[in-house]
Every structure is written in C-alpha cells, then in structure tokens.
Design a protein around this motif. Sequence first.
Motif, PDB file in Angstrom:
ATOM      1  N   MET A  70      26.021 -39.657  31.432  1.00 19.22           N
ATOM      2  CA  MET A  70      24.847 -39.312  32.238  1.00 19.22           C
ATOM      3  C   MET A  70      24.187 -38.082  31.636  1.00 19.22           C
ATOM      4  N   THR A  71      22.870 -37.998  31.769  1.00 23.39           N
ATOM      5  CA  THR A  71      22.110 -36.811  31.369  1.00 23.39           C
ATOM      6  C   THR A  71      21.949 -35.921  32.598  1.00 23.39           C
ATOM      7  N   LEU A  72      22.137 -34.628  32.401  1.00 20.35           N
ATOM      8  CA  LEU A  72      22.033 -33.680  33.503  1.00 20.35           C
ATOM      9  C   LEU A  72      20.751 -32.864  33.396  1.00 20.35           C
ATOM     10  N   PHE A  73      20.226 -32.473  34.539  1.00 21.42           N
ATOM     11  CA  PHE A  73      19.070 -31.588  34.621  1.00 21.42           C
ATOM     12  C   PHE A  73      19.426 -30.415  35.535  1.00 21.42           C
ATOM     13  N   PRO A  74      20.212 -29.467  35.021  1.00 25.24           N
ATOM     14  CA  PRO A  74      20.706 -28.376  35.869  1.00 25.24           C
ATOM     15  C   PRO A  74      19.636 -27.343  36.193  1.00 25.24           C
ATOM     16  N   ARG A  75      19.876 -26.621  37.272  1.00 26.90           N
ATOM     17  CA  ARG A  75      19.026 -25.479  37.612  1.00 26.90           C
ATOM     18  C   ARG A  75      19.267 -24.340  36.640  1.00 26.90           C
ATOM     19  N   GLU A  76      20.555 -24.176  36.293  1.00 28.26           N
ATOM     20  CA  GLU A  76      20.934 -23.075  35.410  1.00 28.26           C
ATOM     21  C   GLU A  76      22.116 -23.526  34.563  1.00 28.26           C
ATOM     22  N   ALA A  77      22.082 -23.158  33.289  1.00 26.95           N
ATOM     23  CA  ALA A  77      23.195 -23.447  32.377  1.00 26.95           C
ATOM     24  C   ALA A  77      23.178 -22.408  31.274  1.00 26.95           C
ATOM     25  N   TYR A  78      24.329 -21.805  31.018  1.00 28.98           N
ATOM     26  CA  TYR A  78      24.394 -20.823  29.937  1.00 28.98           C
ATOM     27  C   TYR A  78      25.795 -20.786  29.335  1.00 28.98           C
ATOM     28  N   VAL A  79      25.846 -20.264  28.115  1.00 31.83           N
ATOM     29  CA  VAL A  79      27.095 -20.046  27.390  1.00 31.83           C
ATOM     30  C   VAL A  79      27.172 -18.561  27.076  1.00 31.83           C
ATOM     31  N   HIS A  80      28.325 -17.969  27.352  1.00 32.72           N
ATOM     32  CA  HIS A  80      28.518 -16.551  27.079  1.00 32.72           C
ATOM     33  C   HIS A  80      29.754 -16.386  26.198  1.00 32.72           C
ATOM     34  N   PRO A  81      29.564 -16.381  24.856  1.00 32.85           N
ATOM     35  CA  PRO A  81      30.719 -16.171  23.976  1.00 32.85           C
ATOM     36  C   PRO A  81      30.925 -14.684  23.697  1.00 32.85           C
ATOM     37  N   VAL A  82      32.169 -14.290  23.590  1.00 35.66           N
ATOM     38  CA  VAL A  82      32.522 -12.925  23.230  1.00 35.66           C
ATOM     39  C   VAL A  82      33.310 -13.001  21.933  1.00 35.66           C
ATOM     40  N   LEU A  83      32.859 -12.306  20.906  1.00 36.22           N
ATOM     41  CA  LEU A  83      33.528 -12.319  19.618  1.00 36.22           C
ATOM     42  C   LEU A  83      34.965 -11.827  19.775  1.00 36.22           C
ATOM     43  N   ASN A  84      35.912 -12.617  19.305  1.00 33.80           N
ATOM     44  CA  ASN A  84      37.350 -12.331  19.431  1.00 33.80           C
ATOM     45  C   ASN A  84      37.767 -12.153  20.886  1.00 33.80           C
ATOM     46  N   GLY A  85      37.108 -12.865  21.772  1.00 35.51           N
ATOM     47  CA  GLY A  85      37.428 -12.759  23.192  1.00 35.51           C
ATOM     48  C   GLY A  85      37.224 -14.090  23.894  1.00 35.51           C
ATOM     49  N   ALA A  86      37.053 -14.024  25.169  1.00 36.67           N
ATOM     50  CA  ALA A  86      36.918 -15.220  25.995  1.00 36.67           C
ATOM     51  C   ALA A  86      35.502 -15.778  25.923  1.00 36.67           C
ATOM     52  N   TRP A  87      35.414 -17.093  25.975  1.00 30.52           N
ATOM     53  CA  TRP A  87      34.128 -17.773  26.065  1.00 30.52           C
ATOM     54  C   TRP A  87      33.968 -18.257  27.494  1.00 30.52           C
ATOM     55  N   GLU A  88      32.736 -18.249  27.964  1.00 36.31           N
ATOM     56  CA  GLU A  88      32.436 -18.764  29.291  1.00 36.31           C
ATOM     57  C   GLU A  88      31.221 -19.668  29.211  1.00 36.31           C
TER      58      GLU A  88
END
Length: 112
Positions: A18-36
């Motif tokens: 399915m294709t999604l049409f979200p209100r909000e979507a983001y990626v928050h990568p941290v170098l040598n750390g956790a990704w969200e």
Amino acid sequence: MIQIYKAENTDYEKNGDMTLFPREAYVHPVLNGAWEAYLEHPIDAEGRWAYLTEDAVVKMPSFNGKQLFRIKNVKKSDSGIECDMDPIFFDAAGDCFLEDVRPTGKTGQEAL
C-alpha cells in the motif's frame, strides 16, 4: 512516495502492499548513535492506516535515498496512528557473531 510492506512480504524490490500519505514522516539519524524514524498517518476511508502494524516495513525517503524501516511501536488514537520505527538492518542485532573459531593445537584430521 512512502510505501508499506506487510510483515510477511520480503520482496522490497517491488512496490509495497500500500502507498501511504502521512501527515508527518521524518528520519533522524545520529552519526555513531541511534537512528529514529517517525510516521503519523490519519484514519482514512481507503483503510491505508490499517496496514500500519508492528513488524510491517516502511520504505521512505531518507538522507541517503530510500530506506527501509521496521515498525516497532504503534499508537492508535481517534484521529490517526503514530509509529516509531528502526532501520531494518537493526533486525540483525541479535545475530551471533563469532570472532575467532580457528582450530588451534589440533592436527589436520582433528580440525576436520
């Protein structure tokens, strides 16, 4: 375009379920750390929101092209669904890694 694959669908080269049409979507990568990754999708008449379940996979744009994320936490409300996601390569975090398994102090026959 943001696509979702059911948990049992592992063919990520083709279009998602399915294709999604979200209100909000983001990626928050941290170098040598956790990704969200985070996604918030409204309740829609087409039922796209129903595909947002735990262990489903979302393909969405990231800083280095399209990236796959596995849904870990789903929060439902009257107006929509919020999902917290981890990169799909985190699935291998529990795999066993053997550092050194060379047979030492053995003859050739014993090593076989």
